[in-house]
Motif scaffolding. Structure first.
Motif, PDB file in Angstrom:
ATOM      1  N   PRO A 164       0.836  -1.200   0.000  1.00  0.00           N
ATOM      2  CA  PRO A 164       0.000   0.000   0.000  1.00  0.00           C
ATOM      3  C   PRO A 164       0.872   1.252   0.000  1.00  0.00           C
ATOM      4  CG  PRO A 164      -0.195  -1.172   2.093  1.00  0.00           C
ATOM      5  CD  PRO A 164       0.702  -1.982   1.208  1.00  0.00           C
ATOM      6  N   ALA A 165       0.296   2.309  -0.502  1.00  0.00           N
ATOM      7  CA  ALA A 165       1.006   3.589  -0.568  1.00  0.00           C
ATOM      8  C   ALA A 165       1.244   4.128   0.845  1.00  0.00           C
ATOM      9  CB  ALA A 165       0.192   4.597  -1.370  1.00  0.00           C
ATOM     10  N   PRO A 166       2.296   4.909   1.029  1.00  0.00           N
ATOM     11  CA  PRO A 166       2.529   5.508   2.356  1.00  0.00           C
ATOM     12  C   PRO A 166       1.367   6.418   2.761  1.00  0.00           C
ATOM     13  CG  PRO A 166       4.366   5.977   0.866  1.00  0.00           C
ATOM     14  CD  PRO A 166       3.317   5.275   0.078  1.00  0.00           C
ATOM     15  N   ASN A 167       1.237   6.573   4.045  1.00  0.00           N
ATOM     16  CA  ASN A 167       0.123   7.358   4.581  1.00  0.00           C
ATOM     17  C   ASN A 167       0.678   8.459   5.497  1.00  0.00           C
ATOM     18  OD1 ASN A 167      -2.344   8.238   5.410  1.00  0.00           O
ATOM     19  ND2 ASN A 167      -3.128   6.227   5.960  1.00  0.00           N
ATOM     20  N   LYS A 175      -2.323   1.342   6.691  1.00  0.00           N
ATOM     21  CA  LYS A 175      -3.151   1.639   7.860  1.00  0.00           C
ATOM     22  C   LYS A 175      -2.419   1.378   9.179  1.00  0.00           C
ATOM     23  CE  LYS A 175      -7.293   1.034   5.241  1.00  0.00           C
ATOM     24  NZ  LYS A 175      -6.947   2.143   4.418  1.00  0.00           N
ATOM     25  N   THR A 176      -1.193   0.892   9.106  1.00  0.00           N
ATOM     26  CA  THR A 176      -0.473   0.509  10.314  1.00  0.00           C
ATOM     27  C   THR A 176      -0.181   1.697  11.221  1.00  0.00           C
ATOM     28  OG1 THR A 176       0.561  -1.242   9.039  1.00  0.00           O
ATOM     29  CG2 THR A 176       1.542  -0.721  11.161  1.00  0.00           C
ATOM     30  N   LEU A 177       0.406   2.741  10.684  1.00  0.00           N
ATOM     31  CA  LEU A 177       0.745   3.913  11.498  1.00  0.00           C
ATOM     32  C   LEU A 177      -0.513   4.621  11.995  1.00  0.00           C
ATOM     33  CD1 LEU A 177       3.744   5.389   9.476  1.00  0.00           C
ATOM     34  CD2 LEU A 177       3.797   3.934  11.498  1.00  0.00           C
ATOM     35  N   ALA A 178      -1.556   4.617  11.169  1.00  0.00           N
ATOM     36  CA  ALA A 178      -2.816   5.237  11.584  1.00  0.00           C
ATOM     37  C   ALA A 178      -3.418   4.492  12.768  1.00  0.00           C
ATOM     38  CB  ALA A 178      -3.792   5.274  10.421  1.00  0.00           C
ATOM     39  N   ALA A 179      -3.352   3.167  12.730  1.00  0.00           N
ATOM     40  CA  ALA A 179      -3.883   2.371  13.842  1.00  0.00           C
ATOM     41  C   ALA A 179      -3.087   2.619  15.122  1.00  0.00           C
ATOM     42  CB  ALA A 179      -3.869   0.893  13.480  1.00  0.00           C
ATOM     43  N   ALA A 180      -1.771   2.743  14.990  1.00  0.00           N
ATOM     44  CA  ALA A 180      -0.942   3.035  16.164  1.00  0.00           C
ATOM     45  C   ALA A 180      -1.264   4.426  16.713  1.00  0.00           C
ATOM     46  CB  ALA A 180       0.529   2.922  15.802  1.00  0.00           C
ATOM     47  N   GLY A 181      -1.484   5.395  15.821  1.00  0.00           N
ATOM     48  CA  GLY A 181      -1.852   6.739  16.262  1.00  0.00           C
ATOM     49  C   GLY A 181      -3.200   6.761  16.961  1.00  0.00           C
ATOM     50  N   ILE A 182      -4.138   5.984  16.436  1.00  0.00           N
ATOM     51  CA  ILE A 182      -5.457   5.888  17.079  1.00  0.00           C
ATOM     52  C   ILE A 182      -5.315   5.280  18.470  1.00  0.00           C
ATOM     53  CG2 ILE A 182      -7.678   4.685  16.984  1.00  0.00           C
ATOM     54  CD1 ILE A 182      -7.576   5.058  13.931  1.00  0.00           C
ATOM     55  N   GLY A 206      -1.253   9.066   8.661  1.00  0.00           N
ATOM     56  CA  GLY A 206      -1.023   8.031   9.669  1.00  0.00           C
ATOM     57  C   GLY A 206       0.232   8.311  10.466  1.00  0.00           C
ATOM     58  N   LEU A 207       1.284   8.740   9.765  1.00  0.00           N
ATOM     59  CA  LEU A 207       2.521   9.103  10.457  1.00  0.00           C
ATOM     60  C   LEU A 207       2.302  10.309  11.363  1.00  0.00           C
ATOM     61  CD1 LEU A 207       5.563   8.747  10.885  1.00  0.00           C
ATOM     62  CD2 LEU A 207       5.907  10.203   8.873  1.00  0.00           C
ATOM     63  N   ALA A 208       1.557  11.285  10.882  1.00  0.00           N
ATOM     64  CA  ALA A 208       1.257  12.463  11.704  1.00  0.00           C
ATOM     65  C   ALA A 208       0.467  12.066  12.949  1.00  0.00           C
ATOM     66  CB  ALA A 208       0.490  13.497  10.888  1.00  0.00           C
ATOM     67  N   SER A 209      -0.474  11.149  12.790  1.00  0.00           N
ATOM     68  CA  SER A 209      -1.255  10.672  13.929  1.00  0.00           C
ATOM     69  C   SER A 209      -0.366   9.985  14.955  1.00  0.00           C
ATOM     70  CB  SER A 209      -2.336   9.704  13.436  1.00  0.00           C
ATOM     71  OG  SER A 209      -2.982   9.080  14.506  1.00  0.00           O
ATOM     72  N   LEU A 210       0.567   9.180  14.474  1.00  0.00           N
ATOM     73  CA  LEU A 210       1.485   8.502  15.381  1.00  0.00           C
ATOM     74  C   LEU A 210       2.379   9.496  16.121  1.00  0.00           C
ATOM     75  CD1 LEU A 210       2.690   5.806  16.391  1.00  0.00           C
ATOM     76  CD2 LEU A 210       4.269   5.947  14.480  1.00  0.00           C
ATOM     77  N   ALA A 238      -6.504  15.225  18.806  1.00  0.00           N
ATOM     78  CA  ALA A 238      -5.889  15.458  17.499  1.00  0.00           C
ATOM     79  C   ALA A 238      -5.336  14.162  16.914  1.00  0.00           C
ATOM     80  CB  ALA A 238      -4.790  16.509  17.622  1.00  0.00           C
ATOM     81  N   ALA A 239      -4.696  13.338  17.747  1.00  0.00           N
ATOM     82  CA  ALA A 239      -4.168  12.061  17.268  1.00  0.00           C
ATOM     83  C   ALA A 239      -5.296  11.142  16.818  1.00  0.00           C
ATOM     84  CB  ALA A 239      -3.342  11.391  18.359  1.00  0.00           C
ATOM     85  N   LEU A 240      -6.387  11.139  17.569  1.00  0.00           N
ATOM     86  CA  LEU A 240      -7.542  10.315  17.183  1.00  0.00           C
ATOM     87  C   LEU A 240      -8.136  10.764  15.852  1.00  0.00           C
ATOM     88  CD1 LEU A 240      -9.577   9.659  20.437  1.00  0.00           C
ATOM     89  CD2 LEU A 240      -8.786   7.976  18.811  1.00  0.00           C
ATOM     90  N   VAL A 241      -8.329  12.054  15.699  1.00  0.00           N
ATOM     91  CA  VAL A 241      -8.931  12.578  14.461  1.00  0.00           C
ATOM     92  C   VAL A 241      -8.023  12.300  13.264  1.00  0.00           C
ATOM     93  CG1 VAL A 241      -9.607  14.692  13.262  1.00  0.00           C
ATOM     94  CG2 VAL A 241     -10.352  14.305  15.612  1.00  0.00           C
ATOM     95  N   LEU A 242      -6.737  12.585  13.411  1.00  0.00           N
ATOM     96  CA  LEU A 242      -5.805  12.314  12.320  1.00  0.00           C
ATOM     97  C   LEU A 242      -5.771  10.830  11.978  1.00  0.00           C
ATOM     98  CD1 LEU A 242      -2.758  14.582  13.206  1.00  0.00           C
ATOM     99  CD2 LEU A 242      -4.170  14.731  11.153  1.00  0.00           C
ATOM    100  N   GLY A 243      -5.758   9.987  12.994  1.00  0.00           N
ATOM    101  CA  GLY A 243      -5.732   8.546  12.759  1.00  0.00           C
ATOM    102  C   GLY A 243      -6.992   8.039  12.089  1.00  0.00           C
ATOM    103  N   LEU A 244      -8.136   8.548  12.511  1.00  0.00           N
ATOM    104  CA  LEU A 244      -9.391   8.108  11.898  1.00  0.00           C
ATOM    105  C   LEU A 244      -9.497   8.556  10.445  1.00  0.00           C
ATOM    106  CD1 LEU A 244     -11.840   8.635  14.882  1.00  0.00           C
ATOM    107  CD2 LEU A 244     -11.068   6.463  13.913  1.00  0.00           C
ATOM    108  N   VAL A 245      -9.038   9.761  10.157  1.00  0.00           N
ATOM    109  CA  VAL A 245      -9.038  10.222   8.768  1.00  0.00           C
ATOM    110  C   VAL A 245      -8.061   9.392   7.949  1.00  0.00           C
ATOM    111  CG1 VAL A 245      -8.443  12.161   7.265  1.00  0.00           C
ATOM    112  CG2 VAL A 245      -9.812  12.551   9.307  1.00  0.00           C
ATOM    113  N   ALA A 246      -6.892   9.108   8.517  1.00  0.00           N
ATOM    114  CA  ALA A 246      -5.863   8.363   7.787  1.00  0.00           C
ATOM    115  C   ALA A 246      -6.278   6.930   7.525  1.00  0.00           C
ATOM    116  CB  ALA A 246      -4.557   8.395   8.567  1.00  0.00           C
ATOM    117  N   ILE A 247      -6.988   6.316   8.460  1.00  0.00           N
ATOM    118  CA  ILE A 247      -7.333   4.906   8.300  1.00  0.00           C
ATOM    119  C   ILE A 247      -8.451   4.703   7.281  1.00  0.00           C
ATOM    120  CG2 ILE A 247      -9.134   4.499  10.039  1.00  0.00           C
ATOM    121  CD1 ILE A 247      -7.217   2.202  11.029  1.00  0.00           C
ATOM    122  N   THR A 248      -9.201   5.751   6.991  1.00  0.00           N
ATOM    123  CA  THR A 248     -10.293   5.628   6.019  1.00  0.00           C
ATOM    124  C   THR A 248      -9.846   5.912   4.588  1.00  0.00           C
ATOM    125  OG1 THR A 248     -10.957   7.921   6.398  1.00  0.00           O
ATOM    126  CG2 THR A 248     -12.049   6.224   7.726  1.00  0.00           C
TER     127      THR A 248
END
Length: 121
Positions: free
Chosen positions: A17-20, A90-97, A23-27, A74-84
């Protein structure tokens, strides 16, 4: 016509998958929360040790909790946007969430602790 020099990917080969970046920002934002908590614990200890009294302690504690809560949201919002985002990792987004959610649970438990103490005393 296929060339032996440029093999075509087969259906059996998984594509990455393409980088996200979100997701990194959420983490990263989620990791800032525990660092803020540690920083404000040190500030609270210094405030108590210098004889600042309970008023200074409460101000520092409240400021730390508000900032930690904002960072967690902020981490939750960024992660939820990134995971969708389709086609993105989705790995970094899940860690950020996870970091954002645990930070939010920590802040809410501190607030609940304060409420219980005010009811008991």
């Amino acid at each position: 016509m296929t060339s032996p020099y440029y093999p075509q990917p087969s259906a059996a080969e998984p594509t990455r998958p393409a980088p996200n970046p979100l997701g990194l920002a959420s983490l990263v934002v989620g990791a800032i929360g525990p660092l803020l908590g540690a920083l404000f614990l040190i500030i609270q200890a210094v405030a108590l040790g210098s004889g600042g009294g309970t008023d200074v302690f409460q101000i520092v504690s409240t400021t730390g909790n508000v900032l930690s809560g904002l960072v967690a949201v902020a981490a939750l919002v960024l992660g939820l946007v990134a995971i969708t985002r389709p086609g993105r990792s989705k790995t970094l987004a899940a860690a950020g969430i996870a970091l954002g959610a645990s930070g939010l649970v920590g802040v809410l438990s501190v607030l609940l602790y304060g409420v219980v103490l005010s009811l008991v005393y």
